[in-house]
Write an enzyme that holds these catalytic residues in place. Sequence first.
Site, PDB file in Angstrom:
ATOM      1  CG  HIS A  19     -19.829   7.338   0.474  1.00 53.33           C
ATOM      2  ND1 HIS A  19     -20.041   8.317   1.399  1.00 53.33           N
ATOM      3  CD2 HIS A  19     -18.482   7.120   0.447  1.00 53.33           C
ATOM      4  CE1 HIS A  19     -18.865   8.689   1.908  1.00 53.33           C
ATOM      5  NE2 HIS A  19     -17.905   7.977   1.350  1.00 53.33           N
ATOM      6  CB  SER A  39     -13.707   8.899  -1.532  1.00 58.09           C
ATOM      7  OG  SER A  39     -14.891   8.574  -0.875  1.00 58.09           O
ATOM      8  CD  GLU A  48       0.483  -5.299  -0.962  1.00 62.95           C
ATOM      9  OE1 GLU A  48      -0.541  -5.067  -1.626  1.00 62.95           O
ATOM     10  OE2 GLU A  48       1.299  -4.413  -0.635  1.00 62.95           O
ATOM     11  CB  CYS A  87      -1.666  -6.485  24.476  1.00 57.20           C
ATOM     12  SG  CYS A  87      -2.032  -5.196  23.280  1.00 57.20           S
ATOM     13  CB  VAL A 146       5.091  -5.676  -9.729  1.00 53.12           C
ATOM     14  CG1 VAL A 146       5.330  -5.699 -11.230  1.00 53.12           C
ATOM     15  CG2 VAL A 146       4.200  -6.826  -9.295  1.00 53.12           C
ATOM     16  CB  ILE A 190      -9.528   3.183  -6.916  1.00 51.20           C
ATOM     17  CG1 ILE A 190      -9.336   2.464  -8.248  1.00 51.20           C
ATOM     18  CG2 ILE A 190     -10.806   2.714  -6.220  1.00 51.20           C
ATOM     19  CD1 ILE A 190     -10.453   2.649  -9.251  1.00 51.20           C
ATOM     20  CB  SER A 215     -14.461   7.769   6.259  1.00 54.07           C
ATOM     21  OG  SER A 215     -13.708   8.889   5.865  1.00 54.07           O
TER      22      SER A 215
HETATM   23  C1  LIG Z   1      -8.851   9.864   3.692  1.00 54.42           C
HETATM   24  C2  LIG Z   1      -9.624   8.905   2.836  1.00 54.42           C
HETATM   25  C3  LIG Z   1     -10.980   8.664   3.105  1.00 54.42           C
HETATM   26  C4  LIG Z   1     -11.710   7.783   2.332  1.00 54.42           C
HETATM   27  N1  LIG Z   1     -12.998   7.491   2.686  1.00 54.42           N
HETATM   28  C5  LIG Z   1     -13.700   6.604   1.948  1.00 54.42           C
HETATM   29  C6  LIG Z   1     -15.017   6.224   2.315  1.00 54.42           C
HETATM   30  O1  LIG Z   1     -15.512   6.605   3.365  1.00 54.42           O
HETATM   31  N2  LIG Z   1     -15.721   5.412   1.507  1.00 54.42           N
HETATM   32  C7  LIG Z   1     -15.196   4.929   0.371  1.00 54.42           C
HETATM   33  O2  LIG Z   1     -15.891   4.225  -0.331  1.00 54.42           O
HETATM   34  N3  LIG Z   1     -13.933   5.213   0.016  1.00 54.42           N
HETATM   35  C8  LIG Z   1     -13.173   6.033   0.770  1.00 54.42           C
HETATM   36  N4  LIG Z   1     -11.886   6.332   0.421  1.00 54.42           N
HETATM   37  C9  LIG Z   1     -11.334   5.714  -0.770  1.00 54.42           C
HETATM   38  C10 LIG Z   1     -10.881   4.284  -0.562  1.00 54.42           C
HETATM   39  O3  LIG Z   1     -10.144   4.171   0.634  1.00 54.42           O
HETATM   40  C11 LIG Z   1     -10.008   3.847  -1.715  1.00 54.42           C
HETATM   41  O4  LIG Z   1     -10.708   4.101  -2.883  1.00 54.42           O
HETATM   42  C12 LIG Z   1      -9.639   2.370  -1.728  1.00 54.42           C
HETATM   43  O5  LIG Z   1      -9.157   1.963  -0.470  1.00 54.42           O
HETATM   44  C13 LIG Z   1      -8.579   2.090  -2.763  1.00 54.42           C
HETATM   45  O6  LIG Z   1      -8.219   0.744  -2.730  1.00 54.42           O
HETATM   46  P1  LIG Z   1      -7.036   0.188  -3.614  1.00 54.42           P
HETATM   47  O7  LIG Z   1      -7.054  -1.268  -3.462  1.00 54.42           O
HETATM   48  O8  LIG Z   1      -7.153   0.759  -4.969  1.00 54.42           O
HETATM   49  O9  LIG Z   1      -5.716   0.842  -3.021  1.00 54.42           O
HETATM   50  P2  LIG Z   1      -4.764   0.343  -1.856  1.00 54.42           P
HETATM   51  O10 LIG Z   1      -5.542  -0.043  -0.691  1.00 54.42           O
HETATM   52  O11 LIG Z   1      -3.722   1.355  -1.644  1.00 54.42           O
HETATM   53  O12 LIG Z   1      -4.109  -0.960  -2.443  1.00 54.42           O
HETATM   54  C14 LIG Z   1      -3.045  -0.937  -3.363  1.00 54.42           C
HETATM   55  C15 LIG Z   1      -2.084  -2.045  -3.029  1.00 54.42           C
HETATM   56  O13 LIG Z   1      -1.142  -2.198  -4.067  1.00 54.42           O
HETATM   57  C16 LIG Z   1       0.130  -2.463  -3.529  1.00 54.42           C
HETATM   58  N5  LIG Z   1       1.152  -2.133  -4.521  1.00 54.42           N
HETATM   59  C17 LIG Z   1       1.478  -0.899  -4.974  1.00 54.42           C
HETATM   60  N6  LIG Z   1       2.477  -0.991  -5.884  1.00 54.42           N
HETATM   61  C18 LIG Z   1       2.788  -2.296  -6.015  1.00 54.42           C
HETATM   62  C19 LIG Z   1       3.749  -3.019  -6.794  1.00 54.42           C
HETATM   63  N7  LIG Z   1       4.580  -2.432  -7.628  1.00 54.42           N
HETATM   64  N8  LIG Z   1       3.787  -4.363  -6.658  1.00 54.42           N
HETATM   65  C20 LIG Z   1       2.947  -4.995  -5.806  1.00 54.42           C
HETATM   66  N9  LIG Z   1       2.045  -4.364  -5.067  1.00 54.42           N
HETATM   67  C21 LIG Z   1       1.946  -3.027  -5.161  1.00 54.42           C
HETATM   68  C22 LIG Z   1       0.133  -1.589  -2.317  1.00 54.42           C
HETATM   69  O14 LIG Z   1       1.101  -1.996  -1.388  1.00 54.42           O
HETATM   70  C23 LIG Z   1      -1.293  -1.757  -1.781  1.00 54.42           C
HETATM   71  O15 LIG Z   1      -1.407  -2.832  -0.876  1.00 54.42           O
HETATM   72  C24 LIG Z   1     -11.107   7.170   1.212  1.00 54.42           C
HETATM   73  C25 LIG Z   1      -9.755   7.400   0.973  1.00 54.42           C
HETATM   74  C26 LIG Z   1      -9.000   8.224   1.790  1.00 54.42           C
HETATM   75  C27 LIG Z   1      -7.534   8.394   1.559  1.00 54.42           C
END
Ligand SMILES: Cc1cc2nc3c(=O)[nH]c(=O)nc-3n(C[C@H](O)[C@H](O)[C@H](O)COP(=O)(O)OP(=O)(O)OC[C@H]3O[C@@H](n4cnc5c(N)ncnc54)[C@H](O)[C@@H]3O)c2cc1C
Lengths: 413, 475
Positions: free
Chosen positions: B49, B333, B31, B436, B171, B331, B45
Site C-alpha cells: 500500500h 495491515s 522460529e 507433482c 520460545v 502488526i 493480500s
Molecule cells: C487477511 C490479511 C490481509 C493482509 N493484507 C495485507 C496487505 O495487503 N498489505 C500489507 O502490507 N499487509 C497486509 N496484511 C498484514 C500483514 O500480513 C502482516 O502485518 C504481517 O505479515 C505480519 O508479519 P509478522 O512477521 O509480524 O507476523 P507473522 O508472519 O505471523 O510472523 C510471526 C512469526 O513468529 C513465530 N512465533 C510466534 N510465537 C513464537 C514463539 N514463542 N517462539 C518462536 N517463534 C514464534 C510464528 O511462528 C511466525 O512465524 C494482511 C494480513 C491479513 C491477515
Amino acid sequence: MKKNKIVIIGGGSAGLACANALRQKGIQDILLIEKEDELGGILNQCIHNGFGLHLYKQELTGPMYAQRNIDLFMQLEIPYILNATVLNITEDKIITISEPEGCYQIQAEVIVLAMGARERTRGNIQIPGDRCVGVWTAGVAQKYLNIEGYLVGKRIFILGSGDIGLIMARRLTLARAKVVGVAEIMPYSNGLTRNIVQCLHDYDIPLYLSTTITKITGHNRVESITLCQVDDQRRPMLETAREVEVDTVLLSVGLIPDNVLSEKASVEIDHRTKGPLVDSQLMTNIPGVFACGNVLHIHDLVDHVSMEGMLVADSVVSYLNDQHFVQRIPVEAKGELNYVLPQYFDTNSESLLIKYRVTRPKSKAFLKISSNGKTLVKLPKVDLHPSEMQTFQLPKVFLDKINYNLVVELCDE
Amino acid sequence: MFDIIIIGAGIIGTQMAYTLSLTSLSVLVLEKNAEILNEVSSSNSGIIHTGYDPDEHTLKAKLNVRGAYLYRELCAKLEVPLMECGSMIVAHNEKEIQKLLALKVKADRRSIPCKMLNQNELRLEEPHIADSVIQALLFPTTAAILPWQMGYALIDNACQNGVQLHTSEPVLKVERGSCFTVTTQKQSYQAKMVINCSGLNGDKVARLEDPDYPIHLLYKRGEYQVTDKSDASYINHILFPLPTDHGKGVLAVKTVEGNLLFGPNNHLVDDPYDGSCTIEGLNEIDAKIGEVIKPLPKSRMIRQFAGVRPSSPTNDFIIEDHNHWINVIGIDSPGLASSPAIAEYVYETFVKPVFNPIMIDREVYIHPKPLSEMSIDHRNQLVKKNPSYGQIVCLCEDVSLQEVIDAIHSPAQTKSVKGIKRRTRPGSGRCQGGFCEAKIVELLSKELNIPRQEVLYDNDQTQFLIPMEDLYEKK
Ligand SMILES: Cc1cc2nc3c(=O)[nH]c(=O)nc-3n(C[C@H](O)[C@H](O)[C@H](O)COP(=O)(O)OP(=O)(O)OC[C@H]3O[C@@H](n4cnc5c(N)ncnc54)[C@H](O)[C@@H]3O)c2cc1C
C-alpha cells in the site's frame, strides 16, 4: 528446427493406441512424447482388474492392459521420448519441449493431443474448513499406495462416488486402512454399478447419497469432518449435520480434461466436456490438431479410449492424404444430455460414431437423431446412467441425409 | 551469547534479521514452526500500500509511506519481483465520490500520487469492473509482491551473512538477569537484546518477559478465493471498495504470479490459529466482490484460504522498548508494506544507540531466476550443463527437478512440501499438487537423507506417509 510429421503428446492409452494404429497403417515419421519416466499413463497405478473387456474380451489389470499396448509399441519400434514435457504448442504447430537432453522446439505437421485428465481438487469444489494436512484426491492416494507403497492415512472418508473413489475404498481396506464411508452429493452414485457392488457392498462400506462434507476440521492434521444431507437443490440441510472422526479425506469428485496446452494453441474448448470441440474425424478447430482419450472427454472405460486413439489414426491418415475437411455441420445436444461428441460432422467422413452422456439416470428414454428438422433415427434406450458413456454408430445410409445441422436428443417418447 | 535474539520469522522477523545481518552484530532467529513465513505473512493480500489510509500521526501512517519507498530499493537489490500495477478505489454513488475526494486530500498531503478517473477512463483501464461503479481514485504506485518471495530472499541473505536460524524451536521461557536467557524446548540461549516479532503470539510472548504486560491482541480473520493464473488478464489494477472501519474491504488483486485473489473479509475470531474458511465467509466474498468487478464463475476458483490479523486494541502498530526487550506487535495491515521501515525504525531507535555496530558491506545472495521466465536458448544452455534442469516435475507451473533441489539447499534450507511450494511453486497450480506431490516428497527424502515417512507436509508433526511394510509387520 527439427521437423516431425506426427507428434503425439502423451503416452497413455490414447496416445499409444493412436501411435500403434498409425504405424500399422504404414506411417513412419511419428514421435511420441511422455512426461513421466515410463509409458502407460494413469493405468500404471490402476492395479485392479476390469480393463479390456470390450477390446480384448478379457479382464486385465491396468498395468497389464497398458503393457499390451507398450509391447506392441516397442515391437513397432516407434520413436518416443520419456521424461519430456511439452511446455507449449502454437497454432502453427511448433512444439516446445523440455527434457534432460535439452530444451528445444520442433515443427509438427500433425499434433495428436492425448494428455489425459487431472482430478478436481478441494479448491475447485470449495469445501470450507481448516487447511490441514490429510486431504488428497483419490488418484494421488492411489499413486502413493500402488506405485510408491505408502498409505496416506488410517481412518479415511471418501467424498464422491466416482470410480476412482470406489476402487480406492476397496484398495485402502485391503491395505488395512479403515474406510469409514463414501458420500455422494447426488441422489445416485456416479460410479459403475459393478464398482458399487464389488468395492463397497462386499466390504460393508456405507454409501451416503445426497450427502456432502460441509466442513473439514483439524489443527495440523484432519481430525474430523462434518457430513450434511443436501436438499434437491444440493443445498446442505444444516439440521442434519453430524461430525465424523477421520484423519484423511479423499476426493473423487471428477476428472477434468487437461487442456492447458491446447488452449495455448488456441484450440477451442467445449464448456461441457471441457475438452476440445472436434468434428467427426476428432480434429479440433486447428487443422492438423486432433484429440483423443481423456483430454477430449472423460471416459469410464479404457477400451473406448483406445478405440478413440485408433479413430484418430484413421483421420490423420486421410488428413495426410490431403483430404481437407471443409464443410462442418454442427451437432447439437438436446433434452437430458450432458454432452454429445463430436460437436461437428464433417461431410467427408465415412462414418459417424456418436458419444453422449445423460444428465441423470433414466430407466426408459428414446434417442432421437434428426437433421434439418427431419428425424433420421429414433430408438428406445433403457437403464441410462450419467456414469456410463453411450455410443451410437449412425448407419451409413443416413450420412448423406445430414445437412444444415444434426440434433441428438434424448426424449421421453 | 548473542547480541540479539529475534523471536519469530515472519516478514517482520526476516526484515529484522536481514537489517541486522548488514552489521557486525551476532544474531539468532528462533522460529516455532518447521517452516518460516508460515503464519500471517503467508496469508495476506501481498499489497504494498502507498500509505493513504492510516490515520494521521500514527506509526502506521509514517512507516507505511516509508516502507513503500524502501521496497523499491530492497526489491531491486535482492532481485525480488515487485509488480507496480497501481490500484483503484471505486465509488458507486455521489456519497462515495465525496469520500474518494477526502481520501485524495489525505493522499496529497502525504505526497502520494493519485488521480480521479471518470466512467470512460476507468472502464478503458478495467473492462471487467462492476457495472455499478461510476468513478475511481487511481493510485499508480500501489504495488504487489509475493510476501514469501521477499521473506525467503531476506532470510537467505541473512543466513549467508552469518545470522543463525533455528526453526521448530518455540520460545517457551524468558529470564532477565545481566542478559536475557531465552529457552525453547531444545535449549537455552543468551542475548543482550531480544526483539519480539512473534505475530499472532506477540502479546503472549511479551508476557513471557513481563507477566503483567497489559495488551491483548484481537484476532481478525480474512478469507480468500484464488483463481488459476489463466485469469490473470481479467484485471489490470488492484481494485478496492472504499475503506471502512472494518478495514480495506473485499478487493481483487492480481498476484505477481498471475493468480487473482478475491478477499479478505474481516471477522473477529477467538483462536488466533483459526485459519479456517466458512461457507458464510466464502459466500460473503462472492457477494462483495461483485461490487468491485463482474464476478467470475465459481468453477474458476482453485483454492480458498484465510489469514488472521493480529490487531492491537489501539489500531496502531506497537513498537516499544522495555529495557532492551523490544516488542514489535499488533502488526496487522499494512504490516507487510511497512516491514522494511519497521526494521529500519527498530534498528535506528533501539539497536543502534545500544550497540553502535559497524556496518559491513555484504555480497548479495540472489535467488536463481525461475526457468519458466527464461528463453528456450537460455534454458537449453542450463540443461546442457545439468540435465536435471531439463526434467520438469511440475507441469502446471513449469518447474524443473533441479530448481526444487536448489530450493531445498538454499541458505535457509527448506524441509517441507509446503516450503517447496512457496519457494518454487509446485503444487500451487491448477492441479494443486496432484501431479507433482509424490515427486516432491521423493526429492525431499533424497536430498535431506530421511525416509519418506519423515518428510513434513507443513509444520512439525505433519509427516503423512505410512510405509506399507509397517502396517503388515504390526499384525
Ligand atoms: C487477511 C490479511 C490481509 C493482509 N493484507 C495485507 C496487505 O495487503 N498489505 C500489507 O502490507 N499487509 C497486509 N496484511 C498484514 C500483514 O500480513 C502482516 O502485518 C504481517 O505479515 C505480519 O508479519 P509478522 O512477521 O509480524 O507476523 P507473522 O508472519 O505471523 O510472523 C510471526 C512469526 O513468529 C513465530 N512465533 C510466534 N510465537 C513464537 C514463539 N514463542 N517462539 C518462536 N517463534 C514464534 C510464528 O511462528 C511466525 O512465524 C494482511 C494480513 C491479513 C491477515
